[in-house]
Design a protein around this motif. Structure first.
Motif, PDB file in Angstrom:
ATOM      1  N   PHE A   1      -9.072   8.020  16.122  1.00 53.29           N
ATOM      2  CA  PHE A   1      -8.047   9.052  15.977  1.00 53.29           C
ATOM      3  C   PHE A   1      -7.971   9.493  14.517  1.00 53.29           C
ATOM      4  CE2 PHE A   1      -7.036   7.693  20.111  1.00 53.29           C
ATOM      5  CZ  PHE A   1      -6.090   8.547  20.687  1.00 53.29           C
ATOM      6  N   ARG A   2      -7.677  10.763  14.318  1.00 54.22           N
ATOM      7  CA  ARG A   2      -7.568  11.312  12.970  1.00 54.22           C
ATOM      8  C   ARG A   2      -6.114  11.710  12.689  1.00 54.22           C
ATOM      9  NH1 ARG A   2     -10.645  15.946  13.325  1.00 54.22           N
ATOM     10  NH2 ARG A   2      -8.764  17.116  13.820  1.00 54.22           N
ATOM     11  N   ARG A   3      -5.669  11.410  11.475  1.00 53.32           N
ATOM     12  CA  ARG A   3      -4.331  11.887  11.081  1.00 53.32           C
ATOM     13  C   ARG A   3      -4.361  13.378  10.829  1.00 53.32           C
ATOM     14  NH1 ARG A   3      -0.446  10.382   5.849  1.00 53.32           N
ATOM     15  NH2 ARG A   3       1.218  11.807   6.498  1.00 53.32           N
ATOM     16  N   ARG A   4      -3.372  14.092  11.342  1.00 59.85           N
ATOM     17  CA  ARG A   4      -3.291  15.540  11.140  1.00 59.85           C
ATOM     18  C   ARG A   4      -3.119  15.870   9.670  1.00 59.85           C
ATOM     19  NH1 ARG A   4      -2.308  18.059  16.107  1.00 59.85           N
ATOM     20  NH2 ARG A   4      -1.457  16.669  17.725  1.00 59.85           N
TER      21      ARG A   4
ATOM     22  N   THR B   1      -2.298   8.091  21.465  1.00 63.99           N
ATOM     23  CA  THR B   1      -2.118   9.472  21.922  1.00 63.99           C
ATOM     24  C   THR B   1      -0.675   9.920  21.761  1.00 63.99           C
ATOM     25  OG1 THR B   1      -3.940   9.253  23.508  1.00 63.99           O
ATOM     26  CG2 THR B   1      -2.361  11.027  23.895  1.00 63.99           C
ATOM     27  N   ALA B   2       0.260   8.996  21.935  1.00 60.46           N
ATOM     28  CA  ALA B   2       1.681   9.340  21.857  1.00 60.46           C
ATOM     29  C   ALA B   2       2.149   9.601  20.430  1.00 60.46           C
ATOM     30  CB  ALA B   2       2.521   8.224  22.479  1.00 60.46           C
ATOM     31  N   ASP B   3       1.380   9.162  19.424  1.00 62.28           N
ATOM     32  CA  ASP B   3       1.792   9.411  18.047  1.00 62.28           C
ATOM     33  C   ASP B   3       1.576  10.891  17.728  1.00 62.28           C
ATOM     34  OD1 ASP B   3       1.455   9.684  15.041  1.00 62.28           O
ATOM     35  OD2 ASP B   3       2.045   7.581  15.180  1.00 62.28           O
ATOM     36  N   PRO B   4       2.619  11.613  17.334  1.00 61.72           N
ATOM     37  CA  PRO B   4       2.496  13.063  17.159  1.00 61.72           C
ATOM     38  C   PRO B   4       1.617  13.490  15.996  1.00 61.72           C
ATOM     39  CG  PRO B   4       4.651  12.310  16.392  1.00 61.72           C
ATOM     40  CD  PRO B   4       4.001  11.143  17.077  1.00 61.72           C
ATOM     41  N   GLU B   5       1.306  12.562  15.094  1.00 62.96           N
ATOM     42  CA  GLU B   5       0.503  12.932  13.922  1.00 62.96           C
ATOM     43  C   GLU B   5      -0.938  12.458  14.024  1.00 62.96           C
ATOM     44  OE1 GLU B   5       2.219  12.568  10.019  1.00 62.96           O
ATOM     45  OE2 GLU B   5       4.212  12.271  10.885  1.00 62.96           O
ATOM     46  N   LEU B   6      -1.330  11.946  15.193  1.00 66.81           N
ATOM     47  CA  LEU B   6      -2.707  11.511  15.397  1.00 66.81           C
ATOM     48  C   LEU B   6      -3.376  12.382  16.459  1.00 66.81           C
ATOM     49  CD1 LEU B   6      -2.341   7.609  15.414  1.00 66.81           C
ATOM     50  CD2 LEU B   6      -3.268   9.030  13.579  1.00 66.81           C
ATOM     51  N   VAL B   7      -4.655  12.644  16.240  1.00 64.75           N
ATOM     52  CA  VAL B   7      -5.444  13.451  17.167  1.00 64.75           C
ATOM     53  C   VAL B   7      -6.668  12.654  17.597  1.00 64.75           C
ATOM     54  CG1 VAL B   7      -6.772  15.575  17.469  1.00 64.75           C
ATOM     55  CG2 VAL B   7      -4.708  15.586  16.045  1.00 64.75           C
ATOM     56  N   ASN B   8      -6.887  12.543  18.881  1.00 63.47           N
ATOM     57  CA  ASN B   8      -8.058  11.840  19.402  1.00 63.47           C
ATOM     58  C   ASN B   8      -9.309  12.678  19.139  1.00 63.47           C
ATOM     59  OD1 ASN B   8      -9.827  10.180  20.746  1.00 63.47           O
ATOM     60  ND2 ASN B   8      -8.666  10.109  22.655  1.00 63.47           N
ATOM     61  N   LEU B   9     -10.300  12.095  18.490  1.00 65.98           N
ATOM     62  CA  LEU B   9     -11.521  12.837  18.179  1.00 65.98           C
ATOM     63  C   LEU B   9     -12.451  12.969  19.380  1.00 65.98           C
ATOM     64  CD1 LEU B   9     -12.438  11.544  14.601  1.00 65.98           C
ATOM     65  CD2 LEU B   9     -11.097  13.548  15.275  1.00 65.98           C
TER      66      LEU B   9
ATOM     67  N   GLY C   1      -6.351  13.679   7.535  1.00 66.46           N
ATOM     68  CA  GLY C   1      -7.776  13.680   7.867  1.00 66.46           C
ATOM     69  C   GLY C   1      -8.374  12.300   7.940  1.00 66.46           C
ATOM     70  N   GLY C   2      -7.624  11.272   7.510  1.00 67.36           N
ATOM     71  CA  GLY C   2      -8.106   9.899   7.606  1.00 67.36           C
ATOM     72  C   GLY C   2      -8.137   9.429   9.051  1.00 67.36           C
TER      73      GLY C   2
ATOM     74  N   LEU D   1       0.829  -1.206   0.000  1.00 71.26           N
ATOM     75  CA  LEU D   1       0.000   0.000   0.000  1.00 71.26           C
ATOM     76  C   LEU D   1       0.863   1.257   0.000  1.00 71.26           C
ATOM     77  CD1 LEU D   1      -2.853  -0.901   2.513  1.00 71.26           C
ATOM     78  CD2 LEU D   1      -2.900  -0.967   0.020  1.00 71.26           C
ATOM     79  N   PRO D   2       0.558   2.201  -0.876  1.00 71.10           N
ATOM     80  CA  PRO D   2       1.329   3.448  -0.907  1.00 71.10           C
ATOM     81  C   PRO D   2       0.943   4.356   0.259  1.00 71.10           C
ATOM     82  CG  PRO D   2      -0.456   3.540  -2.497  1.00 71.10           C
ATOM     83  CD  PRO D   2      -0.475   2.141  -1.931  1.00 71.10           C
ATOM     84  N   PRO D   3       1.835   5.261   0.651  1.00 72.69           N
ATOM     85  CA  PRO D   3       1.496   6.230   1.699  1.00 72.69           C
ATOM     86  C   PRO D   3       0.366   7.155   1.262  1.00 72.69           C
ATOM     87  CG  PRO D   3       3.873   6.126   1.333  1.00 72.69           C
ATOM     88  CD  PRO D   3       3.230   5.380   0.200  1.00 72.69           C
ATOM     89  N   ASP D   4      -0.307   7.738   2.248  1.00 74.12           N
ATOM     90  CA  ASP D   4      -1.314   8.779   2.009  1.00 74.12           C
ATOM     91  C   ASP D   4      -2.425   8.312   1.064  1.00 74.12           C
ATOM     92  OD1 ASP D   4       0.437  10.525   3.482  1.00 74.12           O
ATOM     93  OD2 ASP D   4       1.541  10.912   1.634  1.00 74.12           O
ATOM     94  N   ARG D   5      -2.904   7.103   1.283  1.00 77.84           N
ATOM     95  CA  ARG D   5      -3.892   6.555   0.344  1.00 77.84           C
ATOM     96  C   ARG D   5      -5.199   6.137   1.002  1.00 77.84           C
ATOM     97  NH1 ARG D   5      -7.343   5.555  -2.445  1.00 77.84           N
ATOM     98  NH2 ARG D   5      -7.379   4.538  -4.493  1.00 77.84           N
TER      99      ARG D   5
END
Length: 236
Positions: free
Chosen positions: A233-236, A193-201, A172-173, A130-134
């Protein structure tokens, strides 16, 4: 004499199961149209996958957002979500052959065109095909909790795996996890939560979303008195 090869740590138990006549028929008739086999890095050089080589537009026959379902089990939940969400395509990954066969049969019965099934290790699929950002979403519903501390290294939701899954999401995924094991739920929340590019909705755990069908694992956990926890969680 040792070969020097490092043993792979699997996040799942390979399970055997008998195939019914209906399941055998589904595999024979439908696999070529709906299925794909995930190559393993240990195979011959010519069979090793190249990163990002899976063309999802070609796989589904259209351009649409794609949801990755890791561990689809017998396929009931995947089919229910795909049927209710025709605008997105669902790529289910499973290792249990009877579950794969049942999902094939259910997909045909429902007349769905937005489901494909991959057999093999989900991490190999994500890492090599799978490619990134897909991906529009990744669902990890009721993964093996590996409850014994010495087996925690086999859990799917751990920092390196989360970073890999997140890298395949579009900005946004969403990464949606669910479990009925309280300790694993806490570990999942802390890891995500520790992943810097994820945001808990949601603050803490998410309310149970209506779009996630009740699975046999959820019913089993509820019957045993274990709380069901969702994390979205949403990707920033």
């Amino acid at each position: 004499m040792p070969s020097g090869r490092v043993a792979r740590i699997r996040t799942f138990h390979p399970r055997r199961g008998r195939l019914s006549g209906r399941h055998l028929d589904a595999l024979e008739r439908l696999w070529a149209s709906y299925g794909l086999t995930v190559p393993t890095p240990e195979g011959p050089e010519s069979d090793r996958p190249d990163a990002g080589r899976l063309d999802l537009v070609e796989l589904f026959g259209r351009t649409a957002p794609v949801v990755l379902e890791i561990g689809s089990g017998m396929g009931d939940a995947t089919v229910a979500m795909a049927a209710a969400d025709p605008g997105r395509d669902y790529l289910a990954v499973e290792v249990h052959t009877p579950g794969i066969a049942n999902l094939l049969a259910l997909t045909e019965r429902q007349g769905l065109t937005n489901v494909r099934i991959a057999q093999g290790d989900a991490l190999d699929l994500v890492r090599h095909l799978l490619p990134p950002d897909r991906l529009d979403a990744v669902h990890v519903f009721f993964p093996d909790p590996w409850p014994k501390p010495r087996h925690h290294k086999r859990r799917l939701i751990q920092p390196a795996h989360v970073a890999l899954l997140r890298s395949r999401l579009v900005p946004g995924g969403t990464l949606h996890c669910a479990t009925d094991w309280p300790e694993y739920a806490e570990s999942m929340r802390d890891t995500l939560t520790a992943d810097p590019e994820l945001v808990n909705l949601f603050p803490g755990f998410a309310p149970r979303p209506a779009h996630r069908p009740v699975t046999k694992f959820e019913r089993r956990g509820t019957a045993a008195g274990r709380p069901i926890r969702d994390l979205i969680f949403r990707r920033r």
